[in-house]
Scaffold this motif. Structure first.
Motif, PDB file in Angstrom:
ATOM      1  N   PRO A 157       0.838  -1.203   0.000  1.00 54.95           N
ATOM      2  CA  PRO A 157       0.000   0.000   0.000  1.00 54.95           C
ATOM      3  C   PRO A 157       0.877   1.259   0.000  1.00 54.95           C
ATOM      4  O   PRO A 157       2.040   1.216   0.427  1.00 54.95           O
ATOM      5  CB  PRO A 157      -0.789  -0.111   1.310  1.00 54.95           C
ATOM      6  N   PRO A 158       0.306   2.396  -0.472  1.00 57.03           N
ATOM      7  CA  PRO A 158      -1.082   2.537  -0.931  1.00 57.03           C
ATOM      8  C   PRO A 158      -1.280   2.212  -2.412  1.00 57.03           C
ATOM      9  O   PRO A 158      -2.388   2.087  -2.867  1.00 57.03           O
ATOM     10  CB  PRO A 158      -1.341   4.027  -0.685  1.00 57.03           C
ATOM     11  N   ARG A 159      -0.182   2.087  -3.155  1.00 59.85           N
ATOM     12  CA  ARG A 159      -0.321   1.841  -4.588  1.00 59.85           C
ATOM     13  C   ARG A 159       0.857   1.010  -5.061  1.00 59.85           C
ATOM     14  O   ARG A 159       1.985   1.176  -4.606  1.00 59.85           O
ATOM     15  CB  ARG A 159      -0.396   3.162  -5.359  1.00 59.85           C
ATOM     16  N   ASP A 160       0.564   0.118  -5.972  1.00 57.44           N
ATOM     17  CA  ASP A 160       1.584  -0.819  -6.437  1.00 57.44           C
ATOM     18  C   ASP A 160       1.049  -1.467  -7.709  1.00 57.44           C
ATOM     19  O   ASP A 160      -0.128  -1.809  -7.789  1.00 57.44           O
ATOM     20  CB  ASP A 160       1.852  -1.869  -5.355  1.00 57.44           C
ATOM     21  N   LEU A 161       1.908  -1.644  -8.714  1.00 55.23           N
ATOM     22  CA  LEU A 161       1.483  -2.308  -9.936  1.00 55.23           C
ATOM     23  C   LEU A 161       1.482  -3.823  -9.796  1.00 55.23           C
ATOM     24  O   LEU A 161       1.055  -4.518 -10.712  1.00 55.23           O
ATOM     25  CB  LEU A 161       2.368  -1.876 -11.110  1.00 55.23           C
ATOM     26  N   TRP A 923      -0.162  -8.159   9.695  1.00 51.71           N
ATOM     27  CA  TRP A 923       0.559  -6.901   9.716  1.00 51.71           C
ATOM     28  C   TRP A 923      -0.419  -5.773  10.051  1.00 51.71           C
ATOM     29  O   TRP A 923      -1.632  -5.939   9.885  1.00 51.71           O
ATOM     30  CB  TRP A 923       1.230  -6.639   8.367  1.00 51.71           C
ATOM     31  N   PRO A 924       0.070  -4.628  10.499  1.00 52.80           N
ATOM     32  CA  PRO A 924      -0.834  -3.529  10.866  1.00 52.80           C
ATOM     33  C   PRO A 924      -1.670  -3.064   9.676  1.00 52.80           C
ATOM     34  O   PRO A 924      -1.267  -3.165   8.512  1.00 52.80           O
ATOM     35  CB  PRO A 924       0.126  -2.424  11.341  1.00 52.80           C
ATOM     36  N   ASP A 925      -2.861  -2.547   9.980  1.00 51.92           N
ATOM     37  CA  ASP A 925      -3.710  -1.957   8.946  1.00 51.92           C
ATOM     38  C   ASP A 925      -3.038  -0.716   8.365  1.00 51.92           C
ATOM     39  O   ASP A 925      -2.154  -0.104   8.988  1.00 51.92           O
ATOM     40  CB  ASP A 925      -5.078  -1.572   9.525  1.00 51.92           C
ATOM     41  N   PHE A 926      -3.466  -0.363   7.178  1.00 55.13           N
ATOM     42  CA  PHE A 926      -2.939   0.839   6.513  1.00 55.13           C
ATOM     43  C   PHE A 926      -4.079   1.802   6.235  1.00 55.13           C
ATOM     44  O   PHE A 926      -5.164   1.390   5.806  1.00 55.13           O
ATOM     45  CB  PHE A 926      -2.245   0.465   5.189  1.00 55.13           C
ATOM     46  N   HIS A 927      -3.848   3.093   6.493  1.00 54.22           N
ATOM     47  CA  HIS A 927      -4.824   4.104   6.088  1.00 54.22           C
ATOM     48  C   HIS A 927      -4.080   5.380   5.726  1.00 54.22           C
ATOM     49  O   HIS A 927      -2.990   5.664   6.243  1.00 54.22           O
ATOM     50  CB  HIS A 927      -5.858   4.371   7.188  1.00 54.22           C
ATOM     51  N   SER A 928      -4.664   6.146   4.815  1.00 58.04           N
ATOM     52  CA  SER A 928      -4.037   7.395   4.372  1.00 58.04           C
ATOM     53  C   SER A 928      -5.114   8.354   3.880  1.00 58.04           C
ATOM     54  O   SER A 928      -6.206   7.935   3.471  1.00 58.04           O
ATOM     55  CB  SER A 928      -3.015   7.142   3.257  1.00 58.04           C
ATOM     56  N   LEU A 929      -4.796   9.633   3.938  1.00 54.29           N
ATOM     57  CA  LEU A 929      -5.675  10.685   3.429  1.00 54.29           C
ATOM     58  C   LEU A 929      -4.821  11.677   2.655  1.00 54.29           C
ATOM     59  O   LEU A 929      -3.843  12.214   3.182  1.00 54.29           O
ATOM     60  CB  LEU A 929      -6.401  11.397   4.573  1.00 54.29           C
ATOM     61  N   ASP A 930      -5.182  11.904   1.389  1.00 59.90           N
ATOM     62  CA  ASP A 930      -4.515  12.876   0.536  1.00 59.90           C
ATOM     63  C   ASP A 930      -5.524  13.941   0.123  1.00 59.90           C
ATOM     64  O   ASP A 930      -6.696  13.641  -0.129  1.00 59.90           O
ATOM     65  CB  ASP A 930      -3.939  12.209  -0.719  1.00 59.90           C
ATOM     66  N   LEU A 931      -5.054  15.198   0.049  1.00 55.35           N
ATOM     67  CA  LEU A 931      -5.927  16.315  -0.329  1.00 55.35           C
ATOM     68  C   LEU A 931      -5.350  17.052  -1.523  1.00 55.35           C
ATOM     69  O   LEU A 931      -4.130  17.090  -1.724  1.00 55.35           O
ATOM     70  CB  LEU A 931      -6.088  17.301   0.839  1.00 55.35           C
ATOM     71  N   ARG A 932      -6.244  17.663  -2.287  1.00 52.04           N
ATOM     72  CA  ARG A 932      -5.841  18.531  -3.397  1.00 52.04           C
ATOM     73  C   ARG A 932      -6.721  19.777  -3.395  1.00 52.04           C
ATOM     74  O   ARG A 932      -7.949  19.672  -3.300  1.00 52.04           O
ATOM     75  CB  ARG A 932      -5.959  17.812  -4.738  1.00 52.04           C
ATOM     76  N   LEU A 933      -6.089  20.931  -3.530  1.00 50.64           N
ATOM     77  CA  LEU A 933      -6.790  22.210  -3.679  1.00 50.64           C
ATOM     78  C   LEU A 933      -6.314  22.832  -4.978  1.00 50.64           C
ATOM     79  O   LEU A 933      -5.107  22.950  -5.209  1.00 50.64           O
ATOM     80  CB  LEU A 933      -6.494  23.134  -2.500  1.00 50.64           C
TER      81      LEU A 933
END
Length: 1008
Positions: A157-161, A923-933
């Motif tokens: 995480p958070p992104r992988d091909l 394994w521990p959980d994963f969480h994320s928050l991304d913002l765009r303005l």
């Protein structure tokens, strides 16, 4: 040659959408002779249709966008419907009821709610449209675009091909760009260098893949490039991050307490992009072209380290550079023919291949990517024979060249691998060139016909695919020296069979790689012929059926190989002295291997059944169900592994250090491990594929409830069940007795059980376990490719998806997937290679059952992406992700006492087993928050500047990569005993790397 696209691809790959319906009067009677016109800024020219007696109309192969439909008929007012939204892979059913004109005919704009659900497709698919792609934070690579897909499960995480989609194995999902394969034919890994700015839309077919689409047992992901438009325009874009925009979330006190492990973070990312589009001939020929240059760098998880000889290795950074280009031309050649052609060339270089970026690899032990080249060509053509019949042709060609090179300082070094600590040094494996080519050509006919009181859409097609993969390896020093926790003697000491002296006894290997470039080049090919039929029809107004059948013949094989002398001279001499006298062959000498054209021949028959029921008769509440069987695509690396050339292969030897200098050299004694070297002889390597080999098969059931809340807002609730069987593995096989013997109960006496009790510590209790060792009378190790009975993957999920298209100042794409992935054969990229230990000994399945949780089992995957338009034309977007942690389990390697081995006549081959069932820990959980303005500013009469600020990891998520598996080795004093010596993994309880940065990203886009 230059014909393609909008009219041609529907029956071949379904890269576009459709609009269908029926023209009636107010009494419900069909209207014959109604003229229907369809126009859109996304459509070259104008489409038209003249209804027959049944009143049906149909427009296929429509690029995604907003459309206007006009209906004219004598004696009726003209009906106009605006803002019809067409998406890739979707069919909109739009009936039109005309109002009779008593006097003068007039135009009437119909304002009734438009359909948003597909009444014909029983499968599960989701579309990432341009509004979503434009506003998502962090979009400058393919993994960033795909991370929004419902049910997509990245390995990292958070992104992988490297990802699974709703329980599919990594690599089994097929990704295309304008119909071209992006999966490398050798190992099915994805090409990374696709420019997001050239993408118009992405459709993810999670389940219920129709027969017209390419064959895949996973998801089918279609990336649609932009078409161009009538009006000339362009965009110049710059993206930048790094430096002061990226900061670590770890304090110095925290780092001091953890012995300052490396912090993995982006150092910089600079991206320049230019896009131009317009018309060469208005309403006739459009173009779109795009160029991109990108430079990136980030730190790696490797911390400064010294090898057993006290040689220091510093930290290092990963750096990459990309160049991408695309040219696309779309044309309305005549009223009956639509056409386009696409060319794309992309180049990528990286200082370190990402596969080697681990805490245990100094840069000298890695490979670099020395200019990966990806070339794509798509061309096709379609012809409308009459109102009810369309024919199409298509051609796609992909070439992916991937050169990987040893570090410049490591060209002539051996490779050292510590099997205890996990560290490697000296050099990477070998120089390697991989080339993959895929050519597809096909034809199809679509026919609309009313018979048996039902309206049918019939599709018949044929496709030919030719795939080639080349794998070339070379290295001047082909030695692999295995250490054990810093000791060059893996086995300690032993009596030399040559001198009788007590000397250091170790374990070494020699790659088969030639000393010279192109001295070992293995080529694999595959040819696929596909025939398919698909019938979509309605029974009444509320029930639609979909019936499909696909037949495939796949023939794959290996070309003849010339292999030069391998690497160092003493590998040749070791082969001459110890292997040739016994087996009549030296795998390290120069040799010619014949071709094996019919190595694998598969005949696959894949049925597809589906239905869609309109519960309320309004088209707003649909109940869908589908069933399908999907064979795996063949991975050409399977063939190469079992060929006599075996480009990436090696053999291991017992090493007796006669001169006691701690280094393997020509003065020492080498004895081969008990492998059957007849795999390099023609009469025997032809036995390395089971004659009854079948394609692995996935059986899939789905049920979906879809609800349209408004023209812009839809909900779907789906149940997905997948079971994969006939899984391939390399299995232990006795070619003389013609039997497999990887399981303890297959052949009596070949596996000797040994029971012991592994002591516990640090909160881990003691664990009794039984492991197995091959008897001294067991056959030498000879493996073949075979379907393994008993291996299974089972996935079930409930998936909720909410989609609100951009309107009323906001949009939303949210998904929640609750799932369970069980079985005894993993889904990860490593476990999907068929080269695991699952069928090499009974030890691989100790404490593993078909009910165990699989390696990529994540009970919850939640993704939410939304955009809101603020006052003064500011746009605020947010992306939130939550992924449950994946399972892990403790392991140990058991080495029984020498006295037991001798008394039971068992071979001394250390056995690694699970101490608990996978899924016992996570394994521990994963969480994320991304913002765009972002906001757009006018800087001229026809020019606008868009400024965007991304803030990534707003919540400040940070985590350390801590090794919780005590692992290591267990040396019991006797059978059944808990007394002995336990050597724990050197990395146990250590934090190997830290992840946790908050970064900003600036994007400036000048649109003109």
């Amino acid at each position: 040659m230059l014909l393609t696209a909008t009219a041609s691809l529907e029956a071949a790959v379904k890269l576009d959408g459709s609009v269908k319906g029926r023209i009636t009067d107010k009494s419900g009677q069909p209207v014959e002779g109604a003229y229907i016109y369809l126009s859109s800024p996304s459509l070259v020219g104008l489409r038209y249709f003249l209804t027959g007696k049944n009143g049906y109309y149909y427009f296929l192969n429509l690029p995604s966008g907003s459309y206007k439909l006009a209906v004219e008929a004598p004696g009726f007012h003209t009906a106009i419907i605006n803002d019809i939204r067409v998406e890739t892979g979707k069919t909109l059913t739009l009936p039109v009821s005309l109002e009779a004109a008593e006097d003068q005919e007039e135009e009437r704009v119909l304002l009734y709610p438009l359909p948003a659900l597909d009444k014909e497709n029983p499968g599960i698919s989701h579309v990432l449209d341009r509004d979503i792609l434009n506003h998502i934070p962090r979009t400058k690579d393919l993994a960033g675009l795909l991370q929004l897909a419902p049910g997509l499960n990245p390995e990292t995480p958070p992104r992988d091909l490297n990802f699974s989609v709703n329980g599919s194995a990594v690599g089994s999902s097929l990704v295309t760009f304008s119909g071209n394969d992006l999966n490398h034919p050798l190992n099915l890994t994805l090409a990374r260098n696709i420019n997001p700015e050239s993408v118009e839309e992405i459709e993810i077919v999670n389940a219920g893949n129709p027969v017209e689409n390419y064959s895949t047992s996973g998801a089918f992901i279609k990336i649609i490039p932009r078409n161009g438009q009538n009006r000339s325009s362009g965009q110049l874009q710059f993206l930048g991050t790094g430096g002061n925009l990226t900061g670590s979330l770890w304090s110095q006190d925290e780092l001091n307490q953890m012995e300052s492990p490396p912090i993995v973070k982006d150092r910089y990312n600079l991206d320049f992009d230019l896009a131009l589009e317009g018309s060469i001939l208005p309403d006739r020929v459009w173009y779109f072209t795009n160029f991109r240059y990108n430079r990136r760098a980030r730190s790696t998880p490797f911390a400064p380290w010294r090898d057993p000889n006290n040689v220091p290795y510093p930290m290092y950074s990963w750096k990459a550079g990309d160049f991408t280009s695309l040219f696309r031309f779309t044309s309305q050649v005549t009223a009956e023919i639509n056409a386009s052609i696409m060319l794309s060339f992309n180049k990528n270089s990286q200082t370190v291949d990402p596969e080697f970026l681990t805490p245990f690899n100094p840069q000298i032990a890695t490979l670099n990517i020395a200019g990966q080249n990806l070339f794509l060509l798509s061309a096709s053509g379609g012809y409308k024979l009459n109102q009810a019949t369309q024919a199409s042709l298509f051609l796609f060609y992909t070439r992916d060249s991937l050169p990987r090179r040893l570090d410049a300082k490591a060209e002539s070094n051996p490779r050292y691998v510590d099997l205890g600590s996990g560290y490697s040094w000296g050099s990477g494996p070998f120089n390697r060139d991989q080339i993959g080519e895929v050519f597809r050509a096909g034809a199809s006919i679509t026919r609309f016909q009313t018979f048996l009181k039902a309206f049918h859409e019939l599709v018949a097609g044929a496709e030919y695919q030719s795939t080639r993969a080349d794998d070339s390896v070379w290295k001047s020093s082909n030695l692999i020296h295995y250490y054990l926790n810093g000791n060059p003697y893996y086995y300690g000491t032993g009596v030399s069979p040559e001198t009788g002296n007590l000397v250091g006894k170790g374990l070494v290997g020699f790659y088969l790689a030639s000393a010279a470039r192109d001295g070992l080049l293995q080529r694999a090919t595959s040819h696929r012929l596909t025939l398919y039929l698909h019938d979509t029809f309605n029974l009444g107004r509320r029930l639609n059926f979909s019936l499909g059948l696909k037949f495939e013949r796949i023939q794959s094989g290996l070309a003849a190989v010339y292999k030069g002398i391998s690497g160092t001279s003493f590998s040749f001499y070791a082969g001459e002295a110890t292997i040739r006298p016994v087996y009549g062959v030296n795998p390290y000498s120069a040799v010619n291997y014949p071709s094996w054209d019919n190595m694998v021949i598969w005949y696959n028959l894949s049925p597809r059944l589906g239905l869609v029921f309109d519960l309320l008769g309004t088209g707003k509440t649909l109940l869908k169900g589908s069933f399908g069987r999907y064979p795996d695509n063949i991975n050409l690396s399977y063939l190469m592994t079992f060929g006599p050339g075996w480009a990436t292969g090696y053999h291991n030897f017992y090493w007796y250090d006669e001169n006691q200098d701690g280094a393997a050299d020509i003065d020492d004694t080498f004895l081969p491990l008990p492998e059957d070297y007849r795999i390099h002889l023609k009469d025997y390597f032809l036995k390395r594929v089971s004659p009854d080999l079948k394609a692995p098969q996935t059986t899939e059931w789905t049920a979906t409830l879809e609800q349209q809340l408004s023209e812009m807002f839809t909900l779907s609730l789906s149940y997905i069940s997948r079971t994969r069987t006939r899984i391939l593995e390399d299995v232990l096989y006795d070619p003389d007795a013609d039997r497999e013997w990887y399981s303890a109960d297959q052949v009596a006496g070949l596996w000797i059980p040994f029971s012991t009790v592994v002591p516990g510590q640090s909160g881990y209790g003691e664990v009794p376990v039984t492991v197995y060792f091959p008897s001294s009378g067991a056959p030498a190790f000879f493996t073949r490719l075979s379907n393994v009975e008993g291996l299974k993957q089972k996935y079930s999920a409930v998936q909720l998806v909410a989609r609100k298209k951009m309107s009323d100042n906001w949009q939303l794409l949210a998904s929640a997937t609750w799932s369970r992935a069980q079985g005894n054969a993993g889904l990860s990229r490593l476990n999907a290679t068929t080269l695991t230990q699952l069928a090499n000994s009974p030890n691989s399945l100790v404490n593993v059952t078909t009910g165990s949780r699989l390696d990529l089992d994540r009970p919850w995957i939640i993704k939410v992406m939304g955009t809101y338009r603020l006052p003064r034309d500011f746009y605020l977007s947010a992306l939130f992700q939550y992924l449950s942690g994946t399972p892990w389990a403790r392991t140990v390697t058991v080495v029984p006492p020498t006295s037991w081995l001798e008394s039971h006549q068992a071979q001394n081959i250390p056995a690694t087993v699970y101490l608990e069932e996978p899924g016992s820990r996570r394994w521990p959980d994963f969480h994320s928050l991304d913002l765009r303005l972002e906001r757009s500013f006018r800087v001229g009469q026809k020019t606008r500047l868009n400024v965007a600020i991304d803030v990534l990891n707003v919540l400040g998520k940070k985590y350390g990569l801590k090794d919780l598996n005590d692992g290591g080795y267990w040396y019991p004093e006797g059978e059944g005993s808990s007394a002995g010596t336990r050597i724990y993994s050197p990395s146990y309880q250590k934090i190997l790397a830290l992840y946790g940065t908050r970064s900003g990203q600036l994007t400036f886009s000048l649109k003109f």
